[in-house]
Design a protein around this motif. Structure first.
Motif, PDB file in Angstrom:
ATOM      1  N   TRP A 271       1.059  -1.404  -0.472  1.00 37.63           N
ATOM      2  CA  TRP A 271      -0.066  -0.554   0.115  1.00 37.63           C
ATOM      3  C   TRP A 271       1.087   1.375  -0.249  1.00 37.63           C
ATOM      4  O   TRP A 271       0.591   2.273  -0.757  1.00 37.63           O
ATOM      5  N   THR A 274       2.217   1.501  -3.857  1.00 42.37           N
ATOM      6  CA  THR A 274       1.567   1.260  -4.274  1.00 42.37           C
ATOM      7  C   THR A 274       1.390   3.607  -4.151  1.00 42.37           C
ATOM      8  O   THR A 274       1.434   4.222  -5.806  1.00 42.37           O
ATOM      9  N   ARG A 275       1.000   3.616  -3.486  1.00 39.36           N
ATOM     10  CA  ARG A 275       1.092   5.231  -2.989  1.00 39.36           C
ATOM     11  C   ARG A 275       2.315   5.908  -3.571  1.00 39.36           C
ATOM     12  O   ARG A 275       2.310   7.773  -4.698  1.00 39.36           O
ATOM     13  N   GLU A 276       3.048   5.814  -3.486  1.00 38.03           N
ATOM     14  CA  GLU A 276       5.115   6.333  -3.621  1.00 38.03           C
ATOM     15  C   GLU A 276       4.449   6.381  -5.405  1.00 38.03           C
ATOM     16  O   GLU A 276       4.259   7.374  -6.170  1.00 38.03           O
ATOM     17  N   TYR A 278       1.597   6.373  -7.432  1.00 38.37           N
ATOM     18  CA  TYR A 278       0.939   7.681  -7.833  1.00 38.37           C
ATOM     19  C   TYR A 278       1.417   8.932  -7.455  1.00 38.37           C
ATOM     20  O   TYR A 278       0.718   9.596  -8.092  1.00 38.37           O
ATOM     21  N   GLN A 279       2.171   8.588  -6.186  1.00 40.45           N
ATOM     22  CA  GLN A 279       2.392  10.550  -6.409  1.00 40.45           C
ATOM     23  C   GLN A 279       3.490  10.798  -7.788  1.00 40.45           C
ATOM     24  O   GLN A 279       3.922  11.948  -6.658  1.00 40.45           O
ATOM     25  N   THR A 315     -10.519   6.215   0.134  1.00 40.40           N
ATOM     26  CA  THR A 315      -9.001   5.937  -0.301  1.00 40.40           C
ATOM     27  C   THR A 315      -8.750   7.292  -0.221  1.00 40.40           C
ATOM     28  O   THR A 315      -8.384   7.981  -1.242  1.00 40.40           O
ATOM     29  N   TRP A 317      -5.276   8.645  -1.642  1.00 42.13           N
ATOM     30  CA  TRP A 317      -3.509   8.139  -2.239  1.00 42.13           C
ATOM     31  C   TRP A 317      -2.264   9.583  -1.612  1.00 42.13           C
ATOM     32  O   TRP A 317      -1.572   9.480  -2.401  1.00 42.13           O
ATOM     33  N   THR A 318      -3.183  10.591  -0.777  1.00 42.31           N
ATOM     34  CA  THR A 318      -1.866  11.662  -0.681  1.00 42.31           C
ATOM     35  C   THR A 318      -1.341  11.246   0.647  1.00 42.31           C
ATOM     36  O   THR A 318      -0.058  12.246   0.793  1.00 42.31           O
ATOM     37  N   HIS A 321       4.292   8.292   1.841  1.00 41.77           N
ATOM     38  CA  HIS A 321       4.359   6.981   1.490  1.00 41.77           C
ATOM     39  C   HIS A 321       5.263   6.493   2.304  1.00 41.77           C
ATOM     40  O   HIS A 321       5.885   5.025   2.997  1.00 41.77           O
TER      41      HIS A 321
END
Length: 329
Positions: A271, A274-276, A278-279, A315, A317-318, A321
């Motif tokens: 998780w 994945t956020r990293e 996405y960012q 969720t 996403w910001t 991470h």
């Protein structure tokens, strides 16, 4: 959902009777390679040189395979050089359409056609097979250069470097063998694995797919405990190929495809990883959760016959991470 048979459209769901309830994905049929000077690549014909404005990308924001190509278009600075057309998220009896009644759709900016299948027929009047995205169209030869996402991102990775000056390499030769090895497992068990679970029509086929899926997700969770990325400190193509499935996991695969053992947000390392991704600069703009949820829940009537599109998960996403420390590992 349907396919072309010698240039004629036939509506119909996947036939799993002959495969014991297992979903078997169709293979891409246009496999030419764009190269810096137009020399032939590993497959297909030559003559596809990397030139600004020559190629046009047809995508669905919902599709993880098309999403790969949008990410590489952003990462490699190709947006000014390769235009895009975005299909409607509903894929019903006519397949992908260029209807514009949903935010973010564009219609067919290049030819003004109504259906994605018309692009395939324009390239090959007797075309047969599934009509899929992405499609990379060549204006110069008036044909499809490629509809294989794995190969399109390899082209985008290096073919246009002299044009853009962007030499970031997500599949360096020194790591290629390991990238390919990891890609193979992730493709079979995760990228395609969620579909094998979701489209299974027997309990055995579903059990086989979902077991392999979570065994591989557990393996990835452990791998990311001490590795910043799948190959250590080097962000590669393998990470981006995994990301497009993980980004959709809780929104659609967990419930709609019955991949319900564990949500992405319950894997601490996956998780955060994945956020990293996405960012990463330019990536969030390629993620369209409204298209994703609408497409899967509304298009798959055999799975969701009432076409009810659920409320999406809440969720963030910001959230930072917190994986920077792994660069020194």
């Amino acid at each position: 959902m349907g396919q072309l048979v010698k240039g004629t459209w036939q509506d119909g769901w996947y036939d799993t009777d002959a495969t014991g309830g297992h979903f078997v994905r169709d293979t891409a049929r246009f496999r030419n390679w764009i190269t810096p000077n137009g020399e032939p690549g590993p497959s297909g014909a030559g003559g596809f040189a990397a030139e600004s404005g020559r190629y046009h990308l047809y995508v669905s924001y919902a599709c993880p395979w098309a999403h790969r190509t949008l990410i590489f278009r952003a990462l490699k600075g190709l947006s000014p050089h390769i235009g895009i057309s975005v299909v409607h998220p509903d894929m019903l009896s006519e397949g992908w359409t260029f209807a514009t009644g949903f935010p973010g759709t564009t219609g067919d900016d290049l030819h003004g056609l109504s259906f994605l299948r018309d692009i395939y027929i324009r390239a090959r009047p007797d075309a047969s097979g599934r009509v899929t995205v992405p499609v990379l169209w060549d204006r110069a030869q008036n044909t499809i250069a490629s509809n294989e996402s794995a190969e399109i991102i390899r082209m985008f990775n290096t073919a246009f470097d002299d044009l853009t000056g962007n030499r970031d390499d997500y599949a360096p030769t020194s790591l290629r063998r390991e990238i390919d090895r990891i890609n193979a497992r992730i493709y079979s068990d995760v990228n395609n694995g969620v579909y094998k679970a979701g489209f299974a029509t027997t309990q055995t086929a579903y059990d086989d797919a979902v077991t392999a899926l979570f065994e591989t997700l557990d393996w990835l969770e452990a791998r990311l405990t001490y590795n910043r990325y799948l190959l250590g400190t080097h962000l590669t193509e393998a990470d981006w190929r995994l990301f497009t499935t993980l980004a959709r996991f809780d929104a659609v695969y967990h419930g709609h495809f019955k991949c319900s053992r564990t949500r992405l947000v319950e894997f601490p390392n996956l998780w955060a990883y994945t956020r990293e991704l996405y960012q990463w600069p330019g990536v969030a703009e390629t993620v369209h959760f409204d298209h994703i949820s609408r497409h899967y829940h509304y298009s798959h009537a055999t799975i969701n016959p009432n076409r009810i599109v659920p409320v999406p998960p809440c969720t963030d996403w910001t959230i930072p991470h917190a994986r920077d420390h792994l660069l020194a590992a």
